[in-house]
Design a protein around this motif. Structure first.
Motif, PDB file in Angstrom:
ATOM      1  N   UNK A 126      37.343  45.166  45.251  1.00 57.64           N
ATOM      2  CA  UNK A 126      37.301  45.202  43.792  1.00 57.64           C
ATOM      3  C   UNK A 126      37.363  43.771  43.282  1.00 57.64           C
ATOM      4  N   UNK A 127      36.306  43.343  42.613  1.00 58.03           N
ATOM      5  CA  UNK A 127      36.252  41.991  42.050  1.00 58.03           C
ATOM      6  C   UNK A 127      36.061  42.107  40.537  1.00 58.03           C
ATOM      7  N   UNK A 128      36.609  41.157  39.822  1.00 56.75           N
ATOM      8  CA  UNK A 128      36.460  41.263  38.380  1.00 56.75           C
ATOM      9  C   UNK A 128      37.046  40.104  37.629  1.00 56.75           C
ATOM     10  N   UNK A 129      36.942  40.223  36.322  1.00 54.73           N
ATOM     11  CA  UNK A 129      37.449  39.227  35.401  1.00 54.73           C
ATOM     12  C   UNK A 129      37.947  39.969  34.177  1.00 54.73           C
ATOM     13  N   UNK A 130      39.144  39.676  33.707  1.00 53.66           N
ATOM     14  CA  UNK A 130      39.691  40.344  32.530  1.00 53.66           C
ATOM     15  C   UNK A 130      40.074  39.312  31.476  1.00 53.66           C
ATOM     16  N   UNK A 131      40.045  39.760  30.228  1.00 53.37           N
ATOM     17  CA  UNK A 131      40.479  38.957  29.097  1.00 53.37           C
ATOM     18  C   UNK A 131      41.406  39.809  28.234  1.00 53.37           C
ATOM     19  N   UNK A 132      42.379  39.166  27.612  1.00 50.22           N
ATOM     20  CA  UNK A 132      43.318  39.897  26.750  1.00 50.22           C
ATOM     21  C   UNK A 132      42.908  39.868  25.289  1.00 50.22           C
ATOM     22  N   UNK A 133      42.105  38.878  24.886  1.00 50.78           N
ATOM     23  CA  UNK A 133      41.724  38.710  23.481  1.00 50.78           C
ATOM     24  C   UNK A 133      40.214  38.679  23.343  1.00 50.78           C
TER      25      UNK A 133
ATOM     26  N   UNK B 123      26.856  38.223  39.089  1.00 55.17           N
ATOM     27  CA  UNK B 123      27.123  39.307  38.139  1.00 55.17           C
ATOM     28  C   UNK B 123      28.289  38.985  37.215  1.00 55.17           C
ATOM     29  N   UNK B 124      29.331  38.368  37.762  1.00 52.83           N
ATOM     30  CA  UNK B 124      30.583  38.211  37.031  1.00 52.83           C
ATOM     31  C   UNK B 124      30.827  36.806  36.509  1.00 52.83           C
ATOM     32  N   UNK B 125      30.188  35.813  37.111  1.00 53.30           N
ATOM     33  CA  UNK B 125      30.484  34.438  36.754  1.00 53.30           C
ATOM     34  C   UNK B 125      31.253  33.752  37.875  1.00 53.30           C
ATOM     35  N   UNK B 126      31.542  32.499  37.679  1.00 58.07           N
ATOM     36  CA  UNK B 126      32.139  31.711  38.752  1.00 58.07           C
ATOM     37  C   UNK B 126      33.609  32.034  38.987  1.00 58.07           C
ATOM     38  N   UNK B 127      34.329  32.424  37.922  1.00 55.81           N
ATOM     39  CA  UNK B 127      35.765  32.710  38.066  1.00 55.81           C
ATOM     40  C   UNK B 127      35.960  34.180  38.409  1.00 55.81           C
ATOM     41  N   UNK B 128      36.375  34.445  39.642  1.00 53.69           N
ATOM     42  CA  UNK B 128      36.485  35.825  40.119  1.00 53.69           C
ATOM     43  C   UNK B 128      37.898  36.071  40.643  1.00 53.69           C
ATOM     44  N   UNK B 129      38.414  37.223  40.322  1.00 53.88           N
ATOM     45  CA  UNK B 129      39.675  37.708  40.870  1.00 53.88           C
ATOM     46  C   UNK B 129      39.353  38.962  41.679  1.00 53.88           C
ATOM     47  N   UNK B 130      40.121  39.214  42.727  1.00 57.69           N
ATOM     48  CA  UNK B 130      39.718  40.303  43.620  1.00 57.69           C
ATOM     49  C   UNK B 130      40.909  40.942  44.317  1.00 57.69           C
ATOM     50  N   UNK B 131      40.667  42.154  44.835  1.00 56.32           N
ATOM     51  CA  UNK B 131      41.638  42.904  45.634  1.00 56.32           C
ATOM     52  C   UNK B 131      40.878  43.771  46.640  1.00 56.32           C
ATOM     53  N   UNK B 132      41.572  44.162  47.684  1.00 57.61           N
ATOM     54  CA  UNK B 132      41.085  45.195  48.596  1.00 57.61           C
ATOM     55  C   UNK B 132      41.640  46.534  48.129  1.00 57.61           C
ATOM     56  N   UNK B 133      40.854  47.594  48.308  1.00 55.11           N
ATOM     57  CA  UNK B 133      41.276  48.940  47.929  1.00 55.11           C
ATOM     58  C   UNK B 133      41.323  49.848  49.147  1.00 55.11           C
ATOM     59  N   UNK B 134      42.270  50.786  49.130  1.00 56.98           N
ATOM     60  CA  UNK B 134      42.399  51.787  50.196  1.00 56.98           C
ATOM     61  C   UNK B 134      42.408  51.126  51.574  1.00 56.98           C
ATOM     62  N   UNK B 135      43.306  50.196  51.732  1.00 55.48           N
ATOM     63  CA  UNK B 135      43.369  49.452  52.988  1.00 55.48           C
ATOM     64  C   UNK B 135      42.328  48.368  52.981  1.00 55.48           C
TER      65      UNK B 135
END
Length: 364
Positions: free
Chosen positions: A165-172, A148-160
């Motif tokens: 939460x996985x995702x990819x962000x861009x600034x430009x 869904x997101x591509x090979x480069x993934x960043x992630x976090x756990x939520x509510x313990x």
């Protein structure tokens, strides 16, 4: 529409404009309130909805929040238009959100709502922030998330450890992102408040990223420090010239005073921007604390990725402050130099007068 899929899950009373039932996919666009009026934003929403194949929009120009069910390509979708709500970034952005229940495990339904839009070609207002999110009802395997997101993934756990939460962000060219949220287990008793709050918090985090990038643009456009630096160099060159006339000394002193005043004003503006950045950072940290963010082993931190624009703004502000400090140092050097040169010129003038007086006496 007789059977609303999503509106019954929206909390319009407390103005939290995200659904709370799974699965759900959505795309959200935010528009800078300083750049566009209410009328421009709503008109742009109508044009966007028409472009996306949504014709039966229910627009009320008096309402701060418009939420209605429509169909797109035969599929029920919910449209939310927010002119003002209770989110932390609502004072800075208008929001348009489109939500639907996905038919597959891909993000294609949502991606079509943004990735295919050519803002200039379609004569549409370009958003300040844009992101898509898929909230799954069941746990997802990492290969599925990568598809869904591509090979480069960043992630976090939520509510313990309740959700991932996985995702990819861009600034430009504008702050944008693609996100996938899924439960960490097959438990069926997901808290509806957590679902809505996670989506609501994601909107605030993206909005704060947009606010930071607005600061970055403001700093990038600032040229006063470079102008002051050049004017100070020109002034020092003029002071070091051999024989400024008394009238020229007066003009030089005035130029120095003007530079000092503008330098003080620009330093105050820089402190204001530092304070604003710090305030945005605190709001960002509060949201992270509410989400009970924690790291996911083996995956890079999504929070660190989203904080990257903050680092860019800090670096830009620090670089701008350094230019102002250089001008201040030059001014501190120039002031006693000007004073010494003026005294020296006065002394030379006095000696000429005395010598001229002595010559006249001898002639008598």
């Amino acid at each position: 529409m007789s059977g609303s899929l999503l509106l019954h899950a929206l909390s319009l009373n407390d103005r939290m404009l995200e659904p709370n039932q799974l699965p759900v996919s959505g795309h959200v666009w935010g528009y800078d309130k300083e750049s566009f009026s209410r009328e421009e934003f709503v008109g742009n929403c109508l044009n966007m909805l028409s472009l996306l194949g949504i014709q039966d929009a229910e627009i009320s120009w008096e309402d701060d929040i418009m939420a209605f069910d429509v169909k797109r390509k035969g599929q029920p979708v919910t449209v939310i238009i927010s002119l003002q709500d209770d989110s932390l970034t609502s004072d800075y952005f208008y929001f348009l959100g489109i939500w639907l229940q996905p038919h597959s495990d891909s993000l294609s339904e949502v991606e079509l709502l943004s990735d295919q839009i050519d803002w200039q070609e379609e004569d549409l207002l370009q958003p300040a922030i844009s992101y898509s999110v898929r909230f799954a009802a069941e746990p997802l395997q990492m290969p599925d998330i990568r598809s869904m997101l591509g090979s480069e993934i960043f992630a976090q756990r939520l509510y313990g450890d309740a959700f991932y939460l996985c995702g990819m962000t861009e600034a430009y060219p504008v702050p944008s992102g693609k996100f996938v949220i899924c439960p960490s287990s097959h438990a069926q008793n997901h808290q509806r408040y957590e679902i809505r709050h996670a989506l609501y918090s994601l909107r605030n985090l993206m909005g704060l990223m947009g606010s930071v990038m607005n600061l970055y643009d403001q700093i990038s456009e600032k040229s006063e420090a470079a102008t002051l630096c050049q004017e100070m160099m020109d002034l020092m060159s003029a002071v070091e010239s051999q024989n400024p006339t008394p009238a020229e000394w007066d003009a030089l002193v005035r130029r120095n005073g003007s530079i000092a005043l503008r330098l003080a004003s620009e330093s105050d503006e820089s402190r204001r921007l530092h304070a604003k950045l710090k305030g945005i950072q605190r709001l960002f940290d509060v949201i992270l604390a509410e989400l009970e963010i924690s790291e996911m082993q083996g995956l890079a931190s999504l929070v660190s990725r989203m904080l990257t624009p903050f680092d860019h703004v800090k670096d830009s502000l620090n670089a701008y402050d350094e230019m102002l400090r250089q001008v201040e140092k030059q001014s501190q050097i120039l002031q006693p130099l000007m004073h010494s040169r003026m005294l020296a010129n006065q002394q030379m003038l006095l000696e000429k007068l005395l010598n001229h007086g002595s010559t006249d006496s001898c002639d008598l």
